[in-house]
Design a protein around this motif. Structure first.
Motif, PDB file in Angstrom:
ATOM      1  N   TYR A 173       1.140  -9.824  -7.958  1.00  0.00           N
ATOM      2  CA  TYR A 173       0.973  -8.417  -7.603  1.00  0.00           C
ATOM      3  C   TYR A 173       0.357  -7.623  -8.750  1.00  0.00           C
ATOM      4  N   THR A 174      -0.329  -6.538  -8.399  1.00  0.00           N
ATOM      5  CA  THR A 174      -0.774  -5.579  -9.404  1.00  0.00           C
ATOM      6  C   THR A 174       0.459  -4.811  -9.887  1.00  0.00           C
ATOM      7  N   LEU A 175       0.327  -4.058 -10.972  1.00  0.00           N
ATOM      8  CA  LEU A 175       1.455  -3.270 -11.467  1.00  0.00           C
ATOM      9  C   LEU A 175       1.902  -2.265 -10.408  1.00  0.00           C
ATOM     10  N   ALA A 176       0.965  -1.563  -9.793  1.00  0.00           N
ATOM     11  CA  ALA A 176       1.332  -0.585  -8.758  1.00  0.00           C
ATOM     12  C   ALA A 176       2.060  -1.272  -7.608  1.00  0.00           C
ATOM     13  N   ASP A 177       1.564  -2.419  -7.175  1.00  0.00           N
ATOM     14  CA  ASP A 177       2.234  -3.151  -6.094  1.00  0.00           C
ATOM     15  C   ASP A 177       3.659  -3.544  -6.499  1.00  0.00           C
ATOM     16  N   LYS A 178       3.832  -4.047  -7.734  1.00  0.00           N
ATOM     17  CA  LYS A 178       5.162  -4.430  -8.205  1.00  0.00           C
ATOM     18  C   LYS A 178       6.113  -3.236  -8.192  1.00  0.00           C
ATOM     19  N   LEU A 179       5.632  -2.095  -8.664  1.00  0.00           N
ATOM     20  CA  LEU A 179       6.481  -0.902  -8.721  1.00  0.00           C
ATOM     21  C   LEU A 179       6.841  -0.411  -7.321  1.00  0.00           C
ATOM     22  N   ILE A 180       5.886  -0.427  -6.429  1.00  0.00           N
ATOM     23  CA  ILE A 180       6.136   0.016  -5.052  1.00  0.00           C
ATOM     24  C   ILE A 180       7.143  -0.909  -4.375  1.00  0.00           C
ATOM     25  N   ILE A 181       6.960  -2.202  -4.517  1.00  0.00           N
ATOM     26  CA  ILE A 181       7.869  -3.169  -3.895  1.00  0.00           C
ATOM     27  C   ILE A 181       9.274  -3.054  -4.490  1.00  0.00           C
ATOM     28  N   SER A 182       9.366  -2.970  -5.812  1.00  0.00           N
ATOM     29  CA  SER A 182      10.682  -2.970  -6.461  1.00  0.00           C
ATOM     30  C   SER A 182      11.477  -1.697  -6.194  1.00  0.00           C
ATOM     31  N   THR A 183      10.793  -0.588  -5.914  1.00  0.00           N
ATOM     32  CA  THR A 183      11.503   0.669  -5.647  1.00  0.00           C
ATOM     33  C   THR A 183      11.676   0.937  -4.164  1.00  0.00           C
ATOM     34  N   GLY A 184      10.972   0.189  -3.329  1.00  0.00           N
ATOM     35  CA  GLY A 184      11.036   0.441  -1.895  1.00  0.00           C
ATOM     36  C   GLY A 184      10.197   1.637  -1.469  1.00  0.00           C
ATOM     37  N   ALA A 185       9.315   2.105  -2.358  1.00  0.00           N
ATOM     38  CA  ALA A 185       8.436   3.231  -2.019  1.00  0.00           C
ATOM     39  C   ALA A 185       7.446   2.797  -0.945  1.00  0.00           C
ATOM     40  N   SER A 186       6.915   3.767  -0.236  1.00  0.00           N
ATOM     41  CA  SER A 186       5.952   3.453   0.817  1.00  0.00           C
ATOM     42  C   SER A 186       4.512   3.432   0.302  1.00  0.00           C
ATOM     43  N   GLY A 187       4.312   3.869  -0.912  1.00  0.00           N
ATOM     44  CA  GLY A 187       2.972   3.905  -1.493  1.00  0.00           C
ATOM     45  C   GLY A 187       3.021   4.587  -2.851  1.00  0.00           C
TER      46      GLY A 187
END
Length: 184
Positions: A10-24
C-alpha cells in the motif's frame, strides 16, 4: 534508509486510510501523513520518498478497493494523478514535503554520516503519552541546535523546552526554513 512506504504494497495514504477506517483523504489522514513524513525526514540516515507520497497518492482499483500489490495492475491504478495537485489538500501536502526537504538541506545536524556523531549530537527524550523529543546539538557540525517534538495525539501537549528561544519552522501544517513562531 528511512521511509514509510515504497512501491511494494500500500501507499502511505492507503495504509493510513485502512488502519483508521477512514473513507478517504481527510484532515486527520493528512495530519498523520505529515507527521510520518516529518519523522523520517528529520531522522538520521537517507530519506526515501515513494513517488506520489508527497501528494497523498492512492492506488485505487475500479470499485474503490485499495490495491495492496499493484505490480500487475494497469496504469489507471499505478499512475500518479498529477491533476490532483490542482486541489488545495494535495498541493498543500506537496508544499509540506518541499518544506521538509528544504529544512533538512539547511541543517547539517540532520545529515550526520556516522554512528559516533549520531551518538554525540542526537539526544532523545520521552515525554510519554505519544510524545517523543530529540535535541540535536548542532555545535559539532557548524549548525544551530534543533529541538524536535513529535506529538502523535490529536490534542496539544505541554512540553518543557531546553533553555533559550526556539524558532518554530515545522508544525503540523507548514514546513520549511522560514520562522513560523518563536517559543521559549
Amino acid at each position: 534508509i528511512q521511509y514509510a512506504s515504497c512501491h511494494d504494497n500500500y501507499t502511505l495514504a492507503d495504509k493510513l486510510i485502512i488502519s483508521t477506517g477512514a473513507s478517504g483523504i481527510t484532515d486527520h489522514i493528512i495530519s498523520m501523513n505529515n507527521l510520518t513524513a516529518a519523522i523520517y525526514m528529520t531522522a538520521q540516515g537517507i530519506p526515501f520518498i515513494h513517488a506520489g507520497e508527497e501528494m497523498l497518492r492512492e492506488k485505487l482499483m475500479p470499485g474503490g478497493k485499495r490495491d495492496e500489490n499493484s505490480y500487475r495492475s494497469p496504469d489507471s491504478v499505478n499512475a500518479i494523478k498529477w491533476s490532483k495537485l490542482s486541489q488545495a489538500q494535495y498541493a498543500d501536502t506537496s508544499a509540506y514535503y518541499q518544506g521538509l526537504i528544504a529544512f533538512r538541506k539547511a541543517h547539517p545536524v540532520l545529515r550526520l554520516n556516522n554512528a559516533a556523531d549520531v551518538g554525540s549530537y542526537v539526544h532523545s527524550g520521552v515525554v510519554g503519552g505519544g510524545v517523543v523529543t530529540f535535541l540535536l546539538d548542532g555545535s559539532g557540525v557548524g549548525d544551530e541546535d534543533i529541538f524536535i517534538i513529535f506529538n502523535a495525539n490529536t490534542t496539544a501537549v505541554d512540553v518543557t523546552l531546553p533553555w533559550g528561544n526556539w524558532k518554530v519552522c515545522v508544525n503540523k501544517n507548514d514546513a520549511g526554513t522560514k520562522t513560523l513562531a518563536t517559543v521559549k
